[in-house]
Design an enzyme around this catalytic site. Structure first.
Site, PDB file in Angstrom:
ATOM      1  N   ARG A 261     -25.528  24.411 -16.172  1.00  0.00           N
ATOM      2  CA  ARG A 261     -24.590  23.547 -15.437  1.00  0.00           C
ATOM      3  C   ARG A 261     -25.268  22.265 -14.963  1.00  0.00           C
ATOM      4  NH1 ARG A 261     -21.056  27.636 -11.583  1.00  0.00           N
ATOM      5  NH2 ARG A 261     -19.695  28.359 -13.246  1.00  0.00           N
TER       6      ARG A 261
ATOM      7  N   GLY B 125     -13.938  30.874 -13.862  1.00  0.00           N
ATOM      8  CA  GLY B 125     -12.547  30.912 -13.380  1.00  0.00           C
ATOM      9  C   GLY B 125     -11.801  29.630 -13.725  1.00  0.00           C
TER      10      GLY B 125
ATOM     11  N   GLY C 158     -20.284  31.544 -16.045  1.00  0.00           N
ATOM     12  CA  GLY C 158     -21.682  31.377 -15.655  1.00  0.00           C
ATOM     13  C   GLY C 158     -22.557  32.490 -16.216  1.00  0.00           C
TER      14      GLY C 158
ATOM     15  N   LYS D  79     -14.670  41.086 -12.613  1.00  0.00           N
ATOM     16  CA  LYS D  79     -13.493  41.058 -11.758  1.00  0.00           C
ATOM     17  C   LYS D  79     -12.176  40.939 -12.509  1.00  0.00           C
ATOM     18  CE  LYS D  79     -14.932  40.007  -7.236  1.00  0.00           C
ATOM     19  NZ  LYS D  79     -14.819  39.181  -6.064  1.00  0.00           N
TER      20      LYS D  79
END
Ligand code: ADP
Ligand code: 3PG
Ligand code: MG
Length: 395
Positions: free
Chosen positions: A36, A376, A352, A197
């Site tokens: 990133r 996300g 990530g 998740k």
């Protein structure tokens, strides 16, 4: 229309506040994966080359408005110095008198790195006061934090109400690569979803069920789906409160005749460590306190075959606990299948941890069509949602 860096009329001497997403994996005060950060260098360099005074701000982790020592950005600022080969001044606050003074004394072409903006309660609540305080530090606002653009926070969205706002080069590139996916024929698209998740992945599953060629599930997320199917998953990581959601998604897939695949076998370990012995078992044999830590070999072969027949693959979320070598083979199998030399296959990767995993496999980013810095954010973008951080630039 979004304005980008080249639309800024004059940069020399201007104070430019750049929101970056340097929420990178850290261990013992060292940056583990700097993808990133490297992706944002062109924006920072463009601005410093033009003589702007560059003020960087990022969030790290979820400190929820409080100071958490381990989440300070100082080690990240140090790492940035190395990447840029240029000094980066660090401040242990992100607004206030000291920061204002530091900005006042900045020279053209220099960089100031502010403290984790989520230490301030006004960041996530997008408080008017915090937006104003941040905006007073600068003449121009640039959003280059694509990975945080699905958050309607002060530094990602609110501040754009107070300053002329522009997209950075990374945000511009992400939009350019991901937009065609929204309009493409999804029948040839294979969606691979793993990771931890269910919550952050429901939206994209909802959007693509009934449209995608195939959907492949893995990771701890698949455990929740397996539990919903009635399998004994032992002591595996899963989300009990999401079983009903998983069941609904599977019913939707059935109603829409969507090919949605769950693992048929699993890798369990005697311990969770790099020295663990990985044991491959059919799902039916999982019991007691066993933990499913990766997709098994049979599943890896089935998934690789589906990938080989696809024209386009979107992948988010590792297939297992890839941080430990004995449980990384499922994730590596997917990464290898996607990186195989087949010019017909378009491959989009986001997340990530997923990007960290492919880097650990030693596969270069240019083996894929596009590696998104978002997790996300990328999923919400692909759901067709307007991201608040991007919408704020359109005003
Ligand atoms: P991304 O950051 O790529 O979007 P996520 O954050 O959703 O991915 O999930 C990555 C995390 O999920 C990793 O820490 C990985 O170890 C964990 N994980 C994946 N599969 C399992 C599993 N079977 N058991 C426990 N953790 C898992
Ligand atoms: C990410 O890692 O996906 C982004 O930095 C956003 O982080 P968040 O989910 O804590 O808002
Ligand atoms: Mg993650």
């Amino acid at each position: 229309m979004i304005k980008t860096l080249k639309d800024i009329p004059k940069l020399k001497g201007k104070r430019v506040l750049v929101r970056v997403d340097f929420n990178v994996p850290m261990k013992d005060g060292a940056v583990q994966d700097d993808t990133r950060m490297r992706q944002t260098l062109p924006t920072i360099q463009y601005l410093t080359d033009k003589g702007a005074r560059v003020i960087l701000v990022t969030h790290v982790g979820r400190p929820k408005g409080k100071i958490i020592e381990e989440l300070r950005v100082e080690p990240i600022a140090k790492h940035l110095e190395k990447l840029l080969n240029q000094s980066v001044a660090y401040r242990d606050e992100c607004v206030g008198e000291n920061v204002t003074k530091a900005v006042e004394t900045m020279q053209n072409g220099k960089i100031l790195f502010l403290e984790n903006c989520r230490f301030h309660p006004g960041e996530e609540s997008c408080s008017e006061e915090f937006c104003r305080e941040l905006s007073q530090l600068a003449d121009i606002y640039v959003n280059d934090a694509f990975a945080a653009s699905h958050r309607k926070h002060a530094s990602t969205a609110g501040i754009a109400e107070h300053l002329p706002a522009y997209a950075g080069l990374l945000v511009e590139r992400e939009i350019e690569f991901l937009t065609p996916l929204l309009d493409s024929d999804h029948k040839n698209l294979t969606l691979i979803i793993g990771g931890a998740k269910v919550d952050t992945k429901i939206g994209v599953l909802n959007t693509y069920i009934g449209k995608a060629g195939a959907i492949l599930l893995g990771g701890a997320l698949a455990n929740t789906f397996l539990a919903a199917e009635g399998y004994n998953i032992g002591a595996s990581k899963y989300e009990k409160e999401k079983i009903e959601t998983a069941r609904e998604l599977m019913m939707l897939a059935e109603a829409k005749q969507q090919k949605m695949y769950l693992p048929v076998d699993a890798i369990v370990g005697d311990t969770i460590s790099n020295q663990a012995t990985a044991i491959d078992l059919p799902l039916e044999d999982i019991e007691g306190d066993m933990k499913i830590l990766d997709i098994g070999k049979k599943t890896q072969v089935i998934y690789a075959e589906i990938i080989a027949e696809s024209k386009c693959v979107v992948w988010n979320g590792p297939m297992g606990l890839y941080e430990y070598t004995p449980f990384a083979s499922g994730t590596r199998a997917i990464a290898t299948a996607l990186a195989s030399p087949n010019n017909q296959l378009k491959t989009y990767i986001g997340g990530g941890d997923t990007v960290d995993a492919i880097n650990r496999c030693g596969i270069k980013e240019d083996e894929f069509t596009f590696v998104s810095t978002g997790g996300g954010a990328t999923l919400e973008f692909l759901e067709g949602k307007k991201l608040p951080g991007i919408a704020a630039l359109e005003k």
